[in-house]
Scaffold this motif. Sequence first.
Motif, PDB file in Angstrom:
ATOM      1  N   GLY A   1       0.817  -1.205   0.000  1.00  0.00           N
ATOM      2  CA  GLY A   1       0.000   0.000   0.000  1.00  0.00           C
ATOM      3  C   GLY A   1       0.855   1.261   0.000  1.00  0.00           C
ATOM      4  O   GLY A   1       0.550   2.245  -0.680  1.00  0.00           O
ATOM      5  N   ALA A   2       1.943   1.233   0.773  1.00  0.00           N
ATOM      6  CA  ALA A   2       2.823   2.404   0.823  1.00  0.00           C
ATOM      7  C   ALA A   2       3.384   2.707  -0.564  1.00  0.00           C
ATOM      8  O   ALA A   2       3.450   3.867  -0.976  1.00  0.00           O
TER       9      ALA A   2
ATOM     10  N   ASP B   1      -7.160   7.064  -0.546  1.00  0.00           N
ATOM     11  CA  ASP B   1      -6.368   5.911  -0.118  1.00  0.00           C
ATOM     12  C   ASP B   1      -7.356   4.862   0.395  1.00  0.00           C
ATOM     13  O   ASP B   1      -7.827   4.933   1.518  1.00  0.00           O
TER      14      ASP B   1
ATOM     15  N   GLN C   1      -7.173   0.247   2.917  1.00  0.00           N
ATOM     16  CA  GLN C   1      -7.879  -0.531   3.938  1.00  0.00           C
ATOM     17  C   GLN C   1      -9.371  -0.678   3.625  1.00  0.00           C
ATOM     18  O   GLN C   1      -9.975  -1.709   3.905  1.00  0.00           O
TER      19      GLN C   1
ATOM     20  N   LYS D   1      -3.800  -4.148   0.903  1.00  0.00           N
ATOM     21  CA  LYS D   1      -4.339  -5.097   1.876  1.00  0.00           C
ATOM     22  C   LYS D   1      -5.177  -6.216   1.230  1.00  0.00           C
ATOM     23  O   LYS D   1      -4.603  -7.118   0.640  1.00  0.00           O
TER      24      LYS D   1
HETATM   25  C1  LIG Z   1      -2.062  -0.392   5.687  1.00  0.00           C
HETATM   26  C2  LIG Z   1      -2.273   0.914   5.028  1.00  0.00           C
HETATM   27  C3  LIG Z   1      -1.287   1.477   4.200  1.00  0.00           C
HETATM   28  C4  LIG Z   1       0.077   0.869   4.018  1.00  0.00           C
HETATM   29  O1  LIG Z   1       0.019  -0.338   3.330  1.00  0.00           O
HETATM   30  P1  LIG Z   1       1.300  -1.300   3.391  1.00  0.00           P
HETATM   31  O2  LIG Z   1       0.920  -2.448   2.493  1.00  0.00           O
HETATM   32  O3  LIG Z   1       1.494  -1.705   4.808  1.00  0.00           O
HETATM   33  O4  LIG Z   1       2.449  -0.534   2.854  1.00  0.00           O
HETATM   34  C5  LIG Z   1      -1.584   2.673   3.563  1.00  0.00           C
HETATM   35  N1  LIG Z   1      -2.763   3.272   3.724  1.00  0.00           N
HETATM   36  C6  LIG Z   1      -3.741   2.758   4.513  1.00  0.00           C
HETATM   37  C7  LIG Z   1      -5.041   3.466   4.630  1.00  0.00           C
HETATM   38  C8  LIG Z   1      -3.519   1.565   5.201  1.00  0.00           C
HETATM   39  O5  LIG Z   1      -4.463   1.078   6.007  1.00  0.00           O
END
Ligand SMILES: *Cc1c(COP(=O)(O)O)cnc(C)c1O
Length: 397
Positions: free
Chosen positions: A99-100, A216, A219, A245
């Motif tokens: 996600g990052a 974003d 999640q 995720k």
């Molecule tokens: C978990 C999360 C991230 C980061 O995702 P990773 O796969 O851990 O890098 C970014 N944004 C939101 C809203 C998240 O819940």
Amino acid sequence: MSDLHPYIMPIIDRPSTIFVSGKGSWLEDEQGTLWLDFIQGWAVNSLGHCHPAVVSALQKQAESLLNPSPAFYNKAMIGLAQQLTANSVFDEVFFTNSGAEANEGAIKLARKWGAINREGAYKIITFEHGFHGRTLATMAATGKPGWDELFPPVVSGFIKVPYNDISAVEAAVDNDSLAIMLELIQGEAGVIPATAEFLHELSRLARKHGLLLIVDEVQTGMGRTGTLFAYEQFGIEPDIMTLGKGIGGGVPLAALLTKKRFSCFEPGDQGGTFNGNPLVCAAGQAVIDTLLQPGFLDSVQRKSAYLSDRLGEISQAFQLGKVRGKGLLLALDTGQISAPNIAAKAFKQGLLLNAPRPDTLRFMPALTVSEHEIDQMIRRLCASIEGSHSVGRKMDA
Ligand SMILES: *Cc1c(COP(=O)(O)O)cnc(C)c1O
């Protein structure tokens, strides 16, 4: 406990338990003990542990092709991107491994678009308590208190304002403003939903000032809130979206989606060795195919209502606070009782629960969780609250 395995870098305090297998809502440890999992790898195993559709897709793909290189097309990448764009307001997808990394991509895409179309405007408005990841830029975008001072020098260009406060956003806009980036429900902050009114105003503000609206949904996306994407429920149309995720059903897959008119990367601007490899994209196809089966998302909404009602009963019985969230991303306000304490007691009861805040328990079970499993969770939760609280009445679950 980190001294148990001194060759593992101690980035978090882990219990000694080692899980060896999982099925649906259940994990099994080395001793053969079963654990009820309402964390699911942080909402990652969207279909539960080792869902047959995901396992079979991975097996089939593993036998034919793992990674021809991101410089070539592959069938799984094409198929998954088609599904994602056909079922959203977006036209193009770039796959990433986390996600990052998807959010880094969104920030880069926005900055490039600003350089070309907005005379170099670069500032991105983000929100207090928001969470966007752990790379240097996404940490700078994150609104966790104190995070914007870690690992200096900090990536600049992120302006933080209070969530659900439209006048604060308006006041933060200047000539260098380029985009607004936010979670529609702040997950790590403790499941704090944006109000529909705020999002409508935010959309209007973004249009008025020519700002990109980046959501974003790492999640909240992929069925977690009861619709394929959370933005559908708020009646807004974002310009750019990130997913992560649950999209891979447990394997490292994430995505950056954009509308055609903001797609401005040129060859060389963006890439990554593992990005869009067929193994993880095949898992992603199995996940989205399952989510889009008739009735699946309705069942998520039914189970959400069921879980929310049961949590409401617990709240009444123990005089706790409100239940909040959407779909199967729900939180219970534990008021005066320490949520981490309850989660620790739950762990001893064989229940995996997350406490993102001192007064908040977060529930993110598999989207395939059954009502019976919800009842079992509630029973263990009651026992854990009783163990954390002397005034609570006993509750028959
Ligand atoms: C978990 C999360 C991230 C980061 O995702 P990773 O796969 O851990 O890098 C970014 N944004 C939101 C809203 C998240 O819940």
